[in-house]
Design a protein around this motif. Sequence first.
Motif, PDB file in Angstrom:
ATOM      1  N   ALA A  93       0.843  -1.198   0.000  1.00 44.22           N
ATOM      2  CA  ALA A  93       0.000   0.000   0.000  1.00 44.22           C
ATOM      3  C   ALA A  93       0.877   1.248   0.000  1.00 44.22           C
ATOM      4  N   GLY A  94       0.492   2.206  -0.823  1.00 42.46           N
ATOM      5  CA  GLY A  94       1.236   3.460  -0.898  1.00 42.46           C
ATOM      6  C   GLY A  94       2.245   3.524  -2.017  1.00 42.46           C
ATOM      7  N   THR A  96       3.315   3.359  -5.905  1.00 47.76           N
ATOM      8  CA  THR A  96       2.629   3.691  -7.149  1.00 47.76           C
ATOM      9  C   THR A  96       2.320   2.430  -7.954  1.00 47.76           C
ATOM     10  N   GLU A  97       1.098   2.355  -8.438  1.00 52.01           N
ATOM     11  CA  GLU A  97       0.655   1.182  -9.184  1.00 52.01           C
ATOM     12  C   GLU A  97       1.179   1.198 -10.625  1.00 52.01           C
ATOM     13  N   THR A 231       4.128   2.954 -15.777  1.00 54.45           N
ATOM     14  CA  THR A 231       2.816   3.448 -15.364  1.00 54.45           C
ATOM     15  C   THR A 231       2.367   4.591 -16.268  1.00 54.45           C
ATOM     16  N   ASP A 236      -7.746  13.600 -14.880  1.00 53.81           N
ATOM     17  CA  ASP A 236      -9.025  13.552 -14.183  1.00 53.81           C
ATOM     18  C   ASP A 236     -10.106  14.221 -15.037  1.00 53.81           C
ATOM     19  N   ARG A 250      -6.190   2.862 -13.467  1.00 58.04           N
ATOM     20  CA  ARG A 250      -6.279   2.549 -12.043  1.00 58.04           C
ATOM     21  C   ARG A 250      -6.548   3.864 -11.338  1.00 58.04           C
ATOM     22  N   SER A 251      -7.463   3.842 -10.398  1.00 55.44           N
ATOM     23  CA  SER A 251      -7.937   5.097  -9.805  1.00 55.44           C
ATOM     24  C   SER A 251      -6.823   5.906  -9.154  1.00 55.44           C
ATOM     25  N   SER A 252      -5.801   5.211  -8.622  1.00 53.75           N
ATOM     26  CA  SER A 252      -4.711   5.933  -7.963  1.00 53.75           C
ATOM     27  C   SER A 252      -3.853   6.716  -8.949  1.00 53.75           C
ATOM     28  N   LEU A 253      -4.006   6.442 -10.235  1.00 58.70           N
ATOM     29  CA  LEU A 253      -3.194   7.101 -11.259  1.00 58.70           C
ATOM     30  C   LEU A 253      -3.927   8.261 -11.931  1.00 58.70           C
ATOM     31  N   THR A 255      -5.071  11.882 -12.117  1.00 56.15           N
ATOM     32  CA  THR A 255      -4.429  13.078 -11.560  1.00 56.15           C
ATOM     33  C   THR A 255      -5.067  14.348 -12.109  1.00 56.15           C
ATOM     34  N   HIS A 269       2.915  15.442  -9.194  1.00 57.29           N
ATOM     35  CA  HIS A 269       2.632  14.087  -8.724  1.00 57.29           C
ATOM     36  C   HIS A 269       3.848  13.539  -7.994  1.00 57.29           C
TER      37      HIS A 269
END
Length: 278
Positions: A93-94, A96-97, A231, A236, A250-253, A255, A269
């Motif tokens: 967790a934490g 970057t994907e 990645t 957004d 992926r939602s974490s990416l 921006t 970022h």
Amino acid sequence: MRNIDQHTITDAVIRSFEGCDNPRLKQIMGSLVSHLHDFVRDVGLTEAEWGEAIRFLTATGQKCDDQRQEFILLSDTLGVSMLVVALNNVRPAGVTESTVFGPFYVADAPRAEQDADITNGAPGEPMDVDVVVTAEDGTPIADAQVDVWQADDEGLYDVQRPALGDRRRGRASLRTDPEGRLRFRCVVPTAYPIPTDGPVGCMLVATGRHPWRPAHLHFMIRAEGCETLITHLFRDGDPYLDSDAVFGVRSSLVTRIATPRGGIAKLAHRFVLAPRRG
């Protein structure tokens, strides 16, 4: 003579690998044959349909060259690329994907310095990017190699423009500074369709799918002692975030790009790298 029919052929083919001295290859080939034969039985594949599949795969290979990889595009649009990424890049967790590599990376991107304009004439609205690369504990990673590439405002990568020849634009290879920061100027990313002039495009049309990818920048980040990160950063608000043609979002990416009135668009970022395994 053994009687080979639809009931016995699968076992016969799998037995033919018994002399393979590579256990992993033997496992993969046996499973591939088993699943492929089950697929043929499941859909009742006809000889004409198998012939069409052979022609499709042949055309896919013929569309590949040094600057375009139609097989990667096929893998991407069938979700195989993203499945392999997800299986092989489970991160704490934490961190970057990862996401798909895509078919338009080239190894000869020009070297660029901090604050460089990497557009090199690519059309589009200018955007300043300010990113930092850190370890899990927040320690900045200096001298990380960061490869960046993107499509221009017309939805094309440099390698899709024959008139450019070997000239590169909208891509660069850069290094982070002692604080792990990297600053450069590119263009605001826009959504674009993946190439539809080949067999993969024909497949999308035939299956009623759209070819659009949401707006994004590509990053590949390499640093000593860390796992390589491949990645994207997605814009957004893009209308294709929920229907990416290659299933890479992926939602974490996702921006936010700031667009101050009368000023230059800005993207900031933080990338967090995982320690190298093993």
